[in-house]
Design a protein around this motif. Structure first.
Motif, mmCIF file in Angstrom:
data_model
loop_
_atom_site.group_PDB
_atom_site.id
_atom_site.type_symbol
_atom_site.label_atom_id
_atom_site.label_comp_id
_atom_site.label_asym_id
_atom_site.label_seq_id
_atom_site.Cartn_x
_atom_site.Cartn_y
_atom_site.Cartn_z
ATOM 1 N N ALA A 106 0.824 -1.205 0.000
ATOM 2 C CA ALA A 106 0.000 0.000 0.000
ATOM 3 C C ALA A 106 0.860 1.258 0.000
ATOM 4 O O ALA A 106 0.579 2.225 -0.725
ATOM 5 C CB ALA A 106 -0.934 -0.007 1.212
ATOM 6 N N ASP A 110 0.975 4.046 -3.061
ATOM 7 C CA ASP A 110 0.614 5.444 -2.788
ATOM 8 C C ASP A 110 1.772 6.389 -3.112
ATOM 9 O O ASP A 110 1.572 7.443 -3.727
ATOM 10 C CB ASP A 110 0.199 5.609 -1.328
ATOM 11 C CG ASP A 110 -1.176 5.023 -1.052
ATOM 12 O OD1 ASP A 110 -1.952 4.851 -2.010
ATOM 13 O OD2 ASP A 110 -1.474 4.716 0.124
ATOM 14 N N HIS A 125 -6.145 -0.392 -4.558
ATOM 15 C CA HIS A 125 -6.783 -0.399 -3.241
ATOM 16 C C HIS A 125 -8.199 -0.979 -3.282
ATOM 17 O O HIS A 125 -8.711 -1.432 -2.259
ATOM 18 C CB HIS A 125 -6.810 1.014 -2.656
ATOM 19 C CG HIS A 125 -5.452 1.536 -2.283
ATOM 20 N ND1 HIS A 125 -4.603 0.871 -1.432
ATOM 21 C CD2 HIS A 125 -4.792 2.669 -2.664
ATOM 22 C CE1 HIS A 125 -3.465 1.562 -1.291
ATOM 23 N NE2 HIS A 125 -3.570 2.657 -2.033
#
Length: 327
Positions: A106, A110, A125
């Motif tokens: 994650a 990002d 996501h």
């Protein structure tokens, strides 16, 4: 009676040989359990293995090994003895090894795509199936960072530097793919399998390679197309095994790689033009390896297929993944 005596003799030899191979397999498993190369605490952290520094010559594919572990809901830590991380580290001196977990994935997505490609981050996501997330993440890691990706249930059989790429040629290679399936050798499989199919449990690529960028865009479009057909958002969509194979899996990967190959070589009209491949075939900076390269068998691992000469098995896949749904 003599033929029966010979039969019993050879039968006992076969039994003894099988026992020895199984014992070796068990010993290897014990070695991995006693000397784990990585545990759950090291996920996301690079492990340098520089006992034998790599040659100074420039290469397009970074000396980086990637593996991904997304823990099931009821699992908190990685079973170190069930992985082949130590094998990857020992077979890749001079490489960095990184195991990517849920939080690391994650954070990577990002930091790498939230601003420049918000559609990439939002798609990642929204995925719920861990197999689809792992599929998508490997493309993103290789596209953005480059290196060699391989599933947790794979074991390298020869050093990564020796993957049938001549030293002079290695400097020109930007993408290494292997055949998962070859109808000329394997025969009929099922309706979800192409005549020739490229595996995506092991891929090596230079950062920014156009095939990876094409695959990322293809994946996003395919995933959202399924969601639109169901009248749902991506995080609410249900994917069948067929849809997984054709959105993030090897069927989709095959279509994208083959599209690139066909654009580079007008002589290649269909996937059958790649059947019965017996040596690496080059398409510019893209090389396709024969089916035994990344799909080694038990006999390959223990040196019983030496008659292949230069057709060396490089990686063995143990097929322990659990991406399939119960449709």
């Amino acid at each position: 009676m003599v033929p029966h005596a010979y039969y019993r003799y050879f039968l006992w030899i076969a039994i003894a040989a099988t026992f020895c191979l199984l014992a070796a397999e068990f010993t290897s498993l014990q070695r991995r359990q006693q000397n784990p190369a990585v545990d759950s605490a090291s996920a996301g952290a690079p492990v340098e293995n520089a006992r034998l520094p790599p040659a100074s010559s420039e290469i397009l594919i970074p000396r980086q090994i990637w593996q991904i572990f997304f823990a099931p809901p009821d699992v908190k830590t990685l079973d170190k003895g069930s992985t082949y991380a130590s094998d990857w580290i020992s077979m890749a001196p001079g490489y960095l090894y990184t195991l990517v977990g849920d939080e690391d994935a994650a954070a990577f997505v990002d930091s790498s795509f939230a601003s420049s490609r918000p559609d990439v981050a939002a798609t990642f996501h929204a995925l719920k199936n861990p197999g689809q997330k792992s599929d998508f993440l490997r493309y993103l890691l290789l596209w953005h960072r480059g290196g060699t990706y391989s599933d947790m249930d794979t074991r390298p059989l020869v050093p990564v530097e020796d993957w049938l790429l001549p030293p002079g040629k290695r400097r020109e290679i930007g993408l290494v793919v292997g055949l998962e399936w070859d109808s000329a050798r394997d025969g009929y499989y099922d309706e979800n399998t192409r005549d020739v199919q490229f595996c995506q449990w092991t891929i090596a690529a230079a950062p920014g390679h156009p095939v990876l960028g094409r695959m990322v865009n293809h994946t996003i479009a395919a995933l959202h197309d399924v969601a639109r057909q169901q009248g749902r958002t991506l995080d609410q969509a249900d994917f069948s095994n067929f849809q997984i194979l054709n959105s993030t899996g090897p069927a989709a990967w095959t279509d994208v790689v083959f599209e690139e190959i066909r654009e580079r070589d007008s002589r290649v009209k269909g996937l059958k033009d790649l059947t019965d491949l017996r040596s690496p075939r080059y398409f510019g900076d893209l090389v396709v390896l024969p089916v035994e390269s990344f799909r080694a068998e038990f006999s390959d691992e223990w040196g019983l297929n030496g008659w292949r000469k230069d057709r060396r098995a490089l990686v063995r896949h143990y097929y322990r993944g659990g991406w399939r749904t119960h449709d």
